[in-house]
Design a protein around this motif. Structure first.
Motif, PDB file in Angstrom:
ATOM      1  N   SER A 189       0.852  -1.203  -0.196  1.00 50.31           N
ATOM      2  CA  SER A 189       0.017  -0.031   0.106  1.00 50.31           C
ATOM      3  C   SER A 189       0.797   1.229   0.061  1.00 50.31           C
ATOM      4  CB  SER A 189      -1.017   0.073   1.290  1.00 50.31           C
ATOM      5  OG  SER A 189      -0.134   0.041   2.469  1.00 50.31           O
ATOM      6  N   GLU A 190       2.192   1.023   0.110  1.00 46.49           N
ATOM      7  CA  GLU A 190       3.038   2.382   0.266  1.00 46.49           C
ATOM      8  C   GLU A 190       3.873   2.333  -1.019  1.00 46.49           C
ATOM      9  OE1 GLU A 190       4.878   2.237   4.039  1.00 46.49           O
ATOM     10  OE2 GLU A 190       3.367   3.021   5.104  1.00 46.49           O
ATOM     11  N   GLN A 191       3.555   1.890  -2.064  1.00 45.29           N
ATOM     12  CA  GLN A 191       4.285   2.226  -3.299  1.00 45.29           C
ATOM     13  C   GLN A 191       4.552   3.554  -3.724  1.00 45.29           C
ATOM     14  OE1 GLN A 191       3.002  -0.396  -6.581  1.00 45.29           O
ATOM     15  NE2 GLN A 191       1.948  -1.747  -5.273  1.00 45.29           N
ATOM     16  N   TYR A 192       3.906   4.388  -3.271  1.00 47.00           N
ATOM     17  CA  TYR A 192       3.857   6.055  -3.916  1.00 47.00           C
ATOM     18  C   TYR A 192       5.020   6.738  -2.797  1.00 47.00           C
ATOM     19  CZ  TYR A 192       0.142   4.367  -6.537  1.00 47.00           C
ATOM     20  OH  TYR A 192      -0.775   3.675  -7.442  1.00 47.00           O
ATOM     21  N   HIS A 193       5.593   6.032  -1.907  1.00 49.94           N
ATOM     22  CA  HIS A 193       6.614   6.558  -1.116  1.00 49.94           C
ATOM     23  C   HIS A 193       8.011   6.147  -1.656  1.00 49.94           C
ATOM     24  CE1 HIS A 193       4.207   7.999   2.343  1.00 49.94           C
ATOM     25  NE2 HIS A 193       3.326   6.719   2.160  1.00 49.94           N
ATOM     26  N   TYR A 194       8.599   7.458  -2.429  1.00 46.97           N
ATOM     27  CA  TYR A 194       9.716   7.004  -2.762  1.00 46.97           C
ATOM     28  C   TYR A 194      10.890   6.806  -1.772  1.00 46.97           C
ATOM     29  CZ  TYR A 194       7.631   8.681  -7.330  1.00 46.97           C
ATOM     30  OH  TYR A 194       6.750   8.612  -8.093  1.00 46.97           O
ATOM     31  N   GLY A 195      11.867   6.189  -2.457  1.00 44.33           N
ATOM     32  CA  GLY A 195      13.272   5.781  -1.539  1.00 44.33           C
ATOM     33  C   GLY A 195      14.224   6.614  -2.105  1.00 44.33           C
ATOM     34  N   ILE A 196      15.551   6.639  -1.524  1.00 42.26           N
ATOM     35  CA  ILE A 196      16.552   7.012  -1.807  1.00 42.26           C
ATOM     36  C   ILE A 196      17.067   6.487  -3.470  1.00 42.26           C
ATOM     37  CG2 ILE A 196      19.214   7.257  -1.453  1.00 42.26           C
ATOM     38  CD1 ILE A 196      17.398   8.956   0.404  1.00 42.26           C
ATOM     39  N   ILE A 197      16.973   5.107  -3.594  1.00 43.38           N
ATOM     40  CA  ILE A 197      17.034   4.673  -4.881  1.00 43.38           C
ATOM     41  C   ILE A 197      15.776   4.188  -5.229  1.00 43.38           C
ATOM     42  CG2 ILE A 197      19.548   3.971  -4.696  1.00 43.38           C
ATOM     43  CD1 ILE A 197      18.586   1.273  -4.288  1.00 43.38           C
ATOM     44  N   ASP A 198      15.393   4.091  -6.581  1.00 45.37           N
ATOM     45  CA  ASP A 198      14.124   3.763  -7.234  1.00 45.37           C
ATOM     46  C   ASP A 198      14.203   2.199  -7.480  1.00 45.37           C
ATOM     47  OD1 ASP A 198      15.682   3.458  -9.422  1.00 45.37           O
ATOM     48  OD2 ASP A 198      14.792   5.276 -10.471  1.00 45.37           O
ATOM     49  N   ARG A 199      13.242   1.698  -8.270  1.00 46.38           N
ATOM     50  CA  ARG A 199      13.109   0.294  -8.433  1.00 46.38           C
ATOM     51  C   ARG A 199      14.307  -0.427  -9.372  1.00 46.38           C
ATOM     52  NH1 ARG A 199       6.809   0.325  -9.179  1.00 46.38           N
ATOM     53  NH2 ARG A 199       6.342   0.721  -7.287  1.00 46.38           N
ATOM     54  N   THR A 200      14.965   0.492 -10.141  1.00 44.52           N
ATOM     55  CA  THR A 200      15.987   0.189 -10.903  1.00 44.52           C
ATOM     56  C   THR A 200      17.074   0.369 -10.290  1.00 44.52           C
ATOM     57  OG1 THR A 200      16.101   2.330 -12.029  1.00 44.52           O
ATOM     58  CG2 THR A 200      14.414   0.967 -13.041  1.00 44.52           C
ATOM     59  N   GLU A 201      17.312   0.459  -9.128  1.00 42.23           N
ATOM     60  CA  GLU A 201      18.382   0.675  -8.359  1.00 42.23           C
ATOM     61  C   GLU A 201      19.193   1.939  -8.662  1.00 42.23           C
ATOM     62  OE1 GLU A 201      19.594  -1.325  -5.738  1.00 42.23           O
ATOM     63  OE2 GLU A 201      17.486  -2.383  -6.240  1.00 42.23           O
ATOM     64  N   SER A 202      18.595   2.915  -9.378  1.00 39.33           N
ATOM     65  CA  SER A 202      19.093   4.149  -9.854  1.00 39.33           C
ATOM     66  C   SER A 202      18.744   5.046  -8.706  1.00 39.33           C
ATOM     67  CB  SER A 202      18.722   4.893 -11.079  1.00 39.33           C
ATOM     68  OG  SER A 202      18.920   3.849 -12.228  1.00 39.33           O
ATOM     69  N   PRO A 203      19.566   6.204  -8.405  1.00 41.52           N
ATOM     70  CA  PRO A 203      19.068   7.418  -7.400  1.00 41.52           C
ATOM     71  C   PRO A 203      17.760   7.952  -8.061  1.00 41.52           C
ATOM     72  CG  PRO A 203      21.470   7.592  -8.146  1.00 41.52           C
ATOM     73  CD  PRO A 203      20.909   6.561  -8.890  1.00 41.52           C
ATOM     74  N   SER A 204      16.780   8.184  -6.896  1.00 42.20           N
ATOM     75  CA  SER A 204      15.585   8.853  -7.137  1.00 42.20           C
ATOM     76  C   SER A 204      15.769  10.146  -7.017  1.00 42.20           C
ATOM     77  CB  SER A 204      14.563   8.552  -6.249  1.00 42.20           C
ATOM     78  OG  SER A 204      14.897   8.832  -4.898  1.00 42.20           O
ATOM     79  N   PRO A 205      15.039  11.104  -7.469  1.00 38.13           N
ATOM     80  CA  PRO A 205      15.226  12.534  -7.446  1.00 38.13           C
ATOM     81  C   PRO A 205      15.352  12.690  -5.754  1.00 38.13           C
ATOM     82  CG  PRO A 205      13.086  12.102  -8.868  1.00 38.13           C
ATOM     83  CD  PRO A 205      13.551  10.673  -8.177  1.00 38.13           C
ATOM     84  N   GLY A 206      14.734  12.323  -4.905  1.00 35.88           N
ATOM     85  CA  GLY A 206      15.075  12.657  -3.560  1.00 35.88           C
ATOM     86  C   GLY A 206      16.446  12.321  -3.222  1.00 35.88           C
ATOM     87  N   GLY A 207      16.863  10.930  -3.571  1.00 36.32           N
ATOM     88  CA  GLY A 207      18.269  10.422  -3.475  1.00 36.32           C
ATOM     89  C   GLY A 207      19.170  11.294  -3.996  1.00 36.32           C
ATOM     90  N   LEU A 208      19.087  11.983  -5.328  1.00 34.05           N
ATOM     91  CA  LEU A 208      20.063  13.094  -5.764  1.00 34.05           C
ATOM     92  C   LEU A 208      19.996  14.264  -4.841  1.00 34.05           C
ATOM     93  CD1 LEU A 208      18.950  12.518  -9.550  1.00 34.05           C
ATOM     94  CD2 LEU A 208      20.830  11.869  -8.481  1.00 34.05           C
ATOM     95  N   GLN A 209      18.795  14.538  -4.183  1.00 33.89           N
ATOM     96  CA  GLN A 209      18.882  15.794  -3.594  1.00 33.89           C
ATOM     97  C   GLN A 209      19.469  15.603  -2.364  1.00 33.89           C
ATOM     98  OE1 GLN A 209      14.698  17.724  -3.047  1.00 33.89           O
ATOM     99  NE2 GLN A 209      14.282  16.444  -4.935  1.00 33.89           N
ATOM    100  N   TYR A 210      19.491  14.236  -1.667  1.00 31.47           N
ATOM    101  CA  TYR A 210      20.326  13.994  -0.488  1.00 31.47           C
ATOM    102  C   TYR A 210      21.768  14.346  -0.746  1.00 31.47           C
ATOM    103  CZ  TYR A 210      17.459  12.082   3.440  1.00 31.47           C
ATOM    104  OH  TYR A 210      16.698  11.870   4.457  1.00 31.47           O
TER     105      TYR A 210
END
Length: 92
Positions: free
Chosen positions: A32-53
């Motif tokens: 149910s929490e699929q829309y909470h992004y992480g530091i890396i996304d499902r493809t093991e690439s940095p997410s936008p939030g991860g890049l900001q970190y």
């Protein structure tokens, strides 16, 4: 929102926090929490939030190189601007 993670981290840093923790490292594949992004996304690439970190970490490292513990606020030039914050404005 674009830039919100960076804003939150700088806000925490400005308040004197010495540690910031993320809600999750990796975005879940199901549940149910699929829309909470992480530091890396499902493809093991940095997410936008991860890049900001990463960006904030680089910026703080750069600031640390310029830190002079011998300088006191009295020796710094006077400020020409300020931020006015009124909690009552949040309720209107």
């Amino acid at each position: 929102m674009p830039g919100i993670v960076r804003m939150w981290l700088w806000h925490a840093f400005a308040e004197g926090d010495s540690f910031a923790c993320t809600y999750r490292f990796r975005q879940p594949l199901y549940g149910s929490e699929q829309y909470h992004y992480g530091i890396i996304d499902r493809t093991e690439s940095p997410s936008p939030g991860g890049l900001q970190y990463s960006q904030v970490a680089r910026e703080i490292r750069m600031l640390r190189t310029k830190y002079d513990p011998a300088a006191s606020p009295g020796e710094l030039p006077g400020a020409q601007n300020a931020i006015l914050w009124n909690h009552e404005n949040l309720w209107k």
